[in-house]
Design a protein around this motif. Sequence first.
Motif, PDB file in Angstrom:
ATOM      1  N   GLU A   1       0.817  -1.220   0.000  1.00 27.89           N
ATOM      2  CA  GLU A   1       0.000   0.000   0.000  1.00 27.89           C
ATOM      3  C   GLU A   1       0.852   1.273   0.000  1.00 27.89           C
ATOM      4  N   THR A   2       2.100   1.133   0.441  1.00 32.49           N
ATOM      5  CA  THR A   2       2.990   2.304   0.497  1.00 32.49           C
ATOM      6  C   THR A   2       3.121   2.965  -0.871  1.00 32.49           C
ATOM      7  N   LEU A   3       2.925   2.184  -1.910  1.00 33.92           N
ATOM      8  CA  LEU A   3       3.065   2.745  -3.251  1.00 33.92           C
ATOM      9  C   LEU A   3       2.162   3.959  -3.443  1.00 33.92           C
ATOM     10  N   GLU A   4       1.001   3.927  -2.782  1.00 40.27           N
ATOM     11  CA  GLU A   4       0.058   5.054  -2.896  1.00 40.27           C
ATOM     12  C   GLU A   4       0.715   6.371  -2.460  1.00 40.27           C
ATOM     13  N   LEU A   5       1.623   6.288  -1.483  1.00 40.69           N
ATOM     14  CA  LEU A   5       2.266   7.508  -0.975  1.00 40.69           C
ATOM     15  C   LEU A   5       3.305   8.063  -1.945  1.00 40.69           C
ATOM     16  N   THR A   6       3.798   7.194  -2.836  1.00 40.68           N
ATOM     17  CA  THR A   6       4.899   7.633  -3.693  1.00 40.68           C
ATOM     18  C   THR A   6       4.431   8.497  -4.855  1.00 40.68           C
ATOM     19  N   GLY A   7       3.157   8.366  -5.209  1.00 38.70           N
ATOM     20  CA  GLY A   7       2.666   9.094  -6.387  1.00 38.70           C
ATOM     21  C   GLY A   7       2.927   8.328  -7.674  1.00 38.70           C
ATOM     22  N   LEU A   8       3.584   7.183  -7.596  1.00 38.28           N
ATOM     23  CA  LEU A   8       3.842   6.374  -8.796  1.00 38.28           C
ATOM     24  C   LEU A   8       2.580   5.599  -9.152  1.00 38.28           C
ATOM     25  N   SER A   9       2.431   5.295 -10.428  1.00 40.76           N
ATOM     26  CA  SER A   9       1.260   4.504 -10.818  1.00 40.76           C
ATOM     27  C   SER A   9       1.539   3.028 -10.533  1.00 40.76           C
ATOM     28  N   TRP A  10       0.456   2.249 -10.470  1.00 49.00           N
ATOM     29  CA  TRP A  10       0.613   0.819 -10.156  1.00 49.00           C
ATOM     30  C   TRP A  10       1.383   0.074 -11.240  1.00 49.00           C
ATOM     31  N   ASP A  11       1.540   0.697 -12.420  1.00 50.68           N
ATOM     32  CA  ASP A  11       2.360   0.068 -13.466  1.00 50.68           C
ATOM     33  C   ASP A  11       3.776  -0.223 -12.970  1.00 50.68           C
ATOM     34  N   TYR A  12       4.185   0.560 -12.007  1.00 50.59           N
ATOM     35  CA  TYR A  12       5.559   0.406 -11.512  1.00 50.59           C
ATOM     36  C   TYR A  12       5.706  -0.757 -10.542  1.00 50.59           C
ATOM     37  N   PHE A  13       4.565  -1.263 -10.082  1.00 51.65           N
ATOM     38  CA  PHE A  13       4.633  -2.310  -9.066  1.00 51.65           C
ATOM     39  C   PHE A  13       4.739  -3.686  -9.726  1.00 51.65           C
ATOM     40  N   THR A  14       5.888  -3.931 -10.377  1.00 52.40           N
ATOM     41  CA  THR A  14       6.143  -5.242 -10.978  1.00 52.40           C
ATOM     42  C   THR A  14       7.531  -5.687 -10.534  1.00 52.40           C
ATOM     43  N   MET A  15       7.801  -6.983 -10.720  1.00 47.89           N
ATOM     44  CA  MET A  15       9.062  -7.496 -10.184  1.00 47.89           C
ATOM     45  C   MET A  15      10.300  -7.021 -10.943  1.00 47.89           C
ATOM     46  N   ASP A  16      10.104  -6.495 -12.167  1.00 47.50           N
ATOM     47  CA  ASP A  16      11.282  -5.927 -12.836  1.00 47.50           C
ATOM     48  C   ASP A  16      11.412  -4.426 -12.549  1.00 47.50           C
ATOM     49  N   ARG A  17      10.551  -3.928 -11.676  1.00 43.90           N
ATOM     50  CA  ARG A  17      10.659  -2.520 -11.286  1.00 43.90           C
ATOM     51  C   ARG A  17      10.808  -2.411  -9.762  1.00 43.90           C
ATOM     52  N   VAL A  18       9.793  -1.910  -9.056  1.00 48.80           N
ATOM     53  CA  VAL A  18       9.998  -1.590  -7.630  1.00 48.80           C
ATOM     54  C   VAL A  18       9.461  -2.647  -6.670  1.00 48.80           C
ATOM     55  N   GLU A  19       8.818  -3.680  -7.206  1.00 44.87           N
ATOM     56  CA  GLU A  19       8.252  -4.703  -6.314  1.00 44.87           C
ATOM     57  C   GLU A  19       9.292  -5.740  -5.897  1.00 44.87           C
ATOM     58  N   PHE A  20       9.167  -6.185  -4.671  1.00 41.45           N
ATOM     59  CA  PHE A  20      10.052  -7.227  -4.153  1.00 41.45           C
ATOM     60  C   PHE A  20       9.189  -8.161  -3.314  1.00 41.45           C
ATOM     61  N   TRP A  21       8.864  -9.313  -3.854  1.00 41.60           N
ATOM     62  CA  TRP A  21       8.036 -10.287  -3.153  1.00 41.60           C
ATOM     63  C   TRP A  21       6.776  -9.665  -2.557  1.00 41.60           C
ATOM     64  N   GLY A  22       6.058  -8.904  -3.379  1.00 40.05           N
ATOM     65  CA  GLY A  22       4.781  -8.348  -2.938  1.00 40.05           C
ATOM     66  C   GLY A  22       4.897  -7.064  -2.136  1.00 40.05           C
ATOM     67  N   LYS A  23       6.130  -6.591  -1.955  1.00 37.80           N
ATOM     68  CA  LYS A  23       6.304  -5.356  -1.183  1.00 37.80           C
ATOM     69  C   LYS A  23       7.027  -4.303  -2.013  1.00 37.80           C
ATOM     70  N   LEU A  24       7.036  -3.085  -1.493  1.00 35.18           N
ATOM     71  CA  LEU A  24       7.773  -2.008  -2.154  1.00 35.18           C
ATOM     72  C   LEU A  24       9.189  -1.945  -1.567  1.00 35.18           C
ATOM     73  N   ASN A  25      10.194  -2.029  -2.440  1.00 33.75           N
ATOM     74  CA  ASN A  25      11.583  -2.050  -1.981  1.00 33.75           C
ATOM     75  C   ASN A  25      12.327  -0.832  -2.541  1.00 33.75           C
ATOM     76  N   PHE A  26      12.691   0.075  -1.641  1.00 33.24           N
ATOM     77  CA  PHE A  26      13.346   1.329  -2.066  1.00 33.24           C
ATOM     78  C   PHE A  26      14.735   1.068  -2.662  1.00 33.24           C
ATOM     79  N   MET A  27      15.487   0.184  -2.025  1.00 36.13           N
ATOM     80  CA  MET A  27      16.844  -0.108  -2.518  1.00 36.13           C
ATOM     81  C   MET A  27      16.774  -0.681  -3.931  1.00 36.13           C
TER      82      MET A  27
END
Length: 457
Positions: free
Chosen positions: A155-181
């Motif tokens: 859900e943290t993705l909502e705070l980033t302002g990024l669209s859900w398109d970014y929530f994939t494993m080749d982008r910012v997702e890490f095992w179902g979570k948002l990973n900043f690193m």
Amino acid sequence: MKILFVSSEVFPFSKTGGLADVAGALPAELTKLGHEVKVVTPRYKGLPSEATLPNSKTKVYFIENDDLYARDGLYQQAGVDYEDNAQRFIYFSRATLELCKRLDWKPDVIHCNDWQTGLIPVYLKSIYATDPFFHGIRSIYTIHNLAYQGVFPKETLELTGLSWDYFTMDRVEFWGKLNFMKSGLVFADMITTVSEQYSREIQTEEYGCGLEGVLQGRHHDLFGIINGVDYKVFSPDKDPMIAKPYTLKTLEKKNDNKKALLKQVGLPTKRGAALIGMISRLADQKGFDLVAEMIEALMVQNVQLVILGTGDPKYHTLLQALEVKYPKQLKAVLAFDAKLAQQIYAGSDFFLMPSQYEPCGLGQLISLKYGTIPIVRETGGLADTITDFDLAKDFEHELGNGFVFLDYSAQELLRTILRALVVYKDEKAWSKIRHNAMRCDFSWKASAKKYEALYRK
Ligand code: ADP
């Protein structure tokens, strides 16, 4: 070039570890090389809103939001992370980009550091990509410690302002979570880490903390550059914090620092005893489990131990218990104390760093300068900077500046300390190794030039 250096801690304004030292020194060195450098960091409790780095014209901008930053800790309190850390560093990342616009100052390169700034490279290629102001700005992302990744619920993705398109494993997702690193590693134009050895290690399963695949995929853009030490702060000849300044030529005065340190921490002076110092976050990473396992066997030797650190409550308890058990031999100061740290660097004979992993490590580098001999595990930056001293060799030509062991085991650690104690008692060999150590040059100059070359690329 115009370089914006973004860091969640900057010495002397805020510090929990080596990142602060880097952020306080590298930008100043780049300024010396003729670049226009600005530093951005959060305005934690008690900090000004604008400053320059000490003895440098490098400007530091502090992002102010008292609700988010004016707290006692940087990331946590009493060993527990603040629950709004994601929000704190999303805000910081966006504010940093907005700051460039407000200042109407367009950097060529934005240099991001660790998970707290991992979203900046993403923003440059998403939300801010449509703004002409940001066109052509490149990002470089430095890993100071891969184990701290900033992983937050989906859900943290909502705070980033990024669209859900970014929530994939080749982008910012890490095992179902948002990973900043991971976000930083995927989106930055270039990646660096703080030693060559660590840059190789993190591409393996053993050291990759789950991101080895991402790093392997980017190995052409991944570089290792060793950290330097700010010798303006850490030099025994001009350190105002220590009892007696000394140089290679007046090394006998180091002993006055040893006496002063023992007195300061309340340990008796023991004839012929070697004093071993440790200054460290109390974290699993730093090898305290090994120390605990071999301490009994070590304490039958003529040695004393001074440990300075804070962190994991389990190690606080452990060290307090050891101190009670060995009142004449072991002192643990469970605090963050820059002055005492410098007194330990100056007053100890050895500096212990048996880390499980160590991206670069500054403690061993500072120790070298103070003629305090590092005993380290052969990993990461420790492997790149410390060479084992072998008494069996013709040591007139020996370059060894410390003692090194490979196997992460209490036995190996003990064996290595015993080897070090033999050298300690051998006047000639001891003098040789201390000379070797103090002659090492880990100043920032060489490393700053390597960063400069990468920025140009
Ligand atoms: P890390 O960044 O993993 O904590 P480094 O060895 O790279 O480890 O850097 C640690 C820095 O923080 C060194 O400058 C060390 O002297 C300092 N430091 C660590 N713990 C303390 C402490 N309790 N008090 C004062 N300085 C400390």
